[in-house]
Write a protein that holds these residues in place. Sequence first.
Motif, PDB file in Angstrom:
ATOM      1  N   ALA A 119       0.438  -1.146   0.058  1.00 21.55           N
ATOM      2  CA  ALA A 119       0.717  -0.386   0.080  1.00 21.55           C
ATOM      3  C   ALA A 119       1.026   1.242  -0.023  1.00 21.55           C
ATOM      4  N   GLY A 123       1.067   3.655  -3.035  1.00 24.07           N
ATOM      5  CA  GLY A 123       0.593   5.136  -2.787  1.00 24.07           C
ATOM      6  C   GLY A 123       1.300   5.969  -3.291  1.00 24.07           C
ATOM      7  N   ALA A 274      -5.522   1.310  -8.312  1.00 21.81           N
ATOM      8  CA  ALA A 274      -5.453   2.672  -7.543  1.00 21.81           C
ATOM      9  C   ALA A 274      -6.031   4.033  -8.277  1.00 21.81           C
ATOM     10  N   ASN A 308      -3.350   5.525   0.363  1.00 21.74           N
ATOM     11  CA  ASN A 308      -2.399   4.818   0.204  1.00 21.74           C
ATOM     12  C   ASN A 308      -1.235   4.672   1.599  1.00 21.74           C
ATOM     13  N   PRO A 318      -4.837  -1.477   0.596  1.00 20.48           N
ATOM     14  CA  PRO A 318      -4.716  -0.477  -0.362  1.00 20.48           C
ATOM     15  C   PRO A 318      -6.109  -0.084  -0.437  1.00 20.48           C
TER      16      PRO A 318
END
Length: 575
Positions: A119, A123, A274, A308, A318
């Motif tokens: 995650a 991010g 994402a 994230n 995530p």
Amino acid sequence: MTVPTSPAPAARTTPPTTVARLRDLLPRRTDYADLPRSWRQDLLAGLTVAIVALPLALGFGVSSGLGAAAGLVTAVVAGAVAAVLGGSHLQVSGPTGAMTVVLLPVVARHGAETVPVVAIMAGGIVVLAAALGIGRLVAYIPWPVVEGFTFGIGVVIALQQVPLALDTPRAEGENAGLVALRTLADVDWGRTVAPLALVALVIAVMVVLPRLHRGVPASLVAVVAATLVAEVGGLDVDRIGALPGGLPAPHLPVVDLETTSALFSSALAVAALAALESLLSARVADGMADDIGRTRPNRELFGQGVANVASGLFGGLPATGAIARTAVNVRSGARTRVAALVHAGVLTAIVYLAAPLVGRVPLSALAAVLLVTAARMVDLGTARAICRSGRAGALVFGVTLAVTVVFDLVMAVEVGVAVAAVLALRAVARSSGLHREPLPGTSEDEVTADAERALLHEHIAVYRIDGALFFADVRQFLDELALVTDVRVVVLRLGNVRVLDTSGANALAEIVTDLRRRGVVVLLKGLRPEHRRLAEGVGVLAAVGPEQHVFDDLDAALAHARTHVHRPHDADRAA
């Protein structure tokens, strides 16, 4: 007497500087401009979304392999951070079914403890994408790809719920379909009566209750009813289990370089998903609320990236923008990002005040909620509409759906976009063509009656190129023009060429060179200004000869062509 003044020169638009582009990613006071008028609506919408999000957050946490607590942490932390920093006023973020599809292989290969690391890494990648301005590229994803992707996610989510719905240990494997089949092969059907009864109860409540009263949160009522039945009946079913009485403290996971390298490909896939899912969800929200400011795609990526990272620091999953929760937020009357913040605050209160009660929820009840969610993602009406639209749309939709179910989501989008691009190029190539035209003012009777016109008609050929001249169809033009014989001048009409790329310009140069080698003079008519620089750079203008035979008017081109017909053949070859 008024003295005429010359118009002011048009202001030049300069591209934003790097500093301005980065400043555009940050929050601003105008994000809350409507709050004095809409705070009541935002509070109510945030409460409604939290009620809907609670069972989904728990379910996706369990389905990912990290547990319900991780799902709640993600919904709270990522939901709050993305609400403040994101580019959409209405987006609600948290754990989603699509993300669990990607995370299950990560857990199987590297263990659940690596998910927060993924995650954080993902991010960071999304934040970098925002700084590079990649957010606007989502507009180029075709509709059949989006729908095939969504349909496939629904199928995969449903397959993932098979072990939970049957209260059976999950079989080994990464592909959801194979895992479901192996689970069904090993299940003890005698122990599945109680969990399947709860699944049926939850599905019935979620289907029937909205028809009776649309304002009631059907998923929450269904989960509460299933929990009460399990408690009163003393059913032997698996439960969520103990939840922490508060949010964990943030901490930076300790990993070595070898682990980080092994997780990079997974982090890249998570980052791509994402970004994609968040921007698609925000685009849906924009379509549902036309009177509210449009999503700023790069800022949305920035907010999701930081969310994230924050989720990973708190031990969460995530996160992405969640289409279902975002849609509920819009329908509930939300006007500002405060609604998403209220949603995160209500979930925080549940963590602190009701953790023991939430821990008693049967896992099969959560599986049933996700089964209904998956069924709503499988839109058969949209699938039929795409398939009826033509073979190209049906093929893109089917390929994207199949790759989503068989392989993974990111590959599905890549393959779907690639297939759509190839089909689009094929369609453009088919719409292009090379046509020989009669000389203006030379009907058959005139040609027969006038020997001079007959001579011109015999030795001058006019060809019109329509559509596109690019890498997909240059060979067609080469082959057709290679058959040109017994003429002394060829006029190529290029005014209808809408697309010209480097390959097309190079093919045009080869055509001109080949014709001149055979003693045929080539004149270009109607070369567009936007294509001239490319044609000159590749060598088309040099190939037509030292006289630069480029015309804007057909009559002028034909008049010049007549001079070549009356010249000796050797002089033309020299020209």
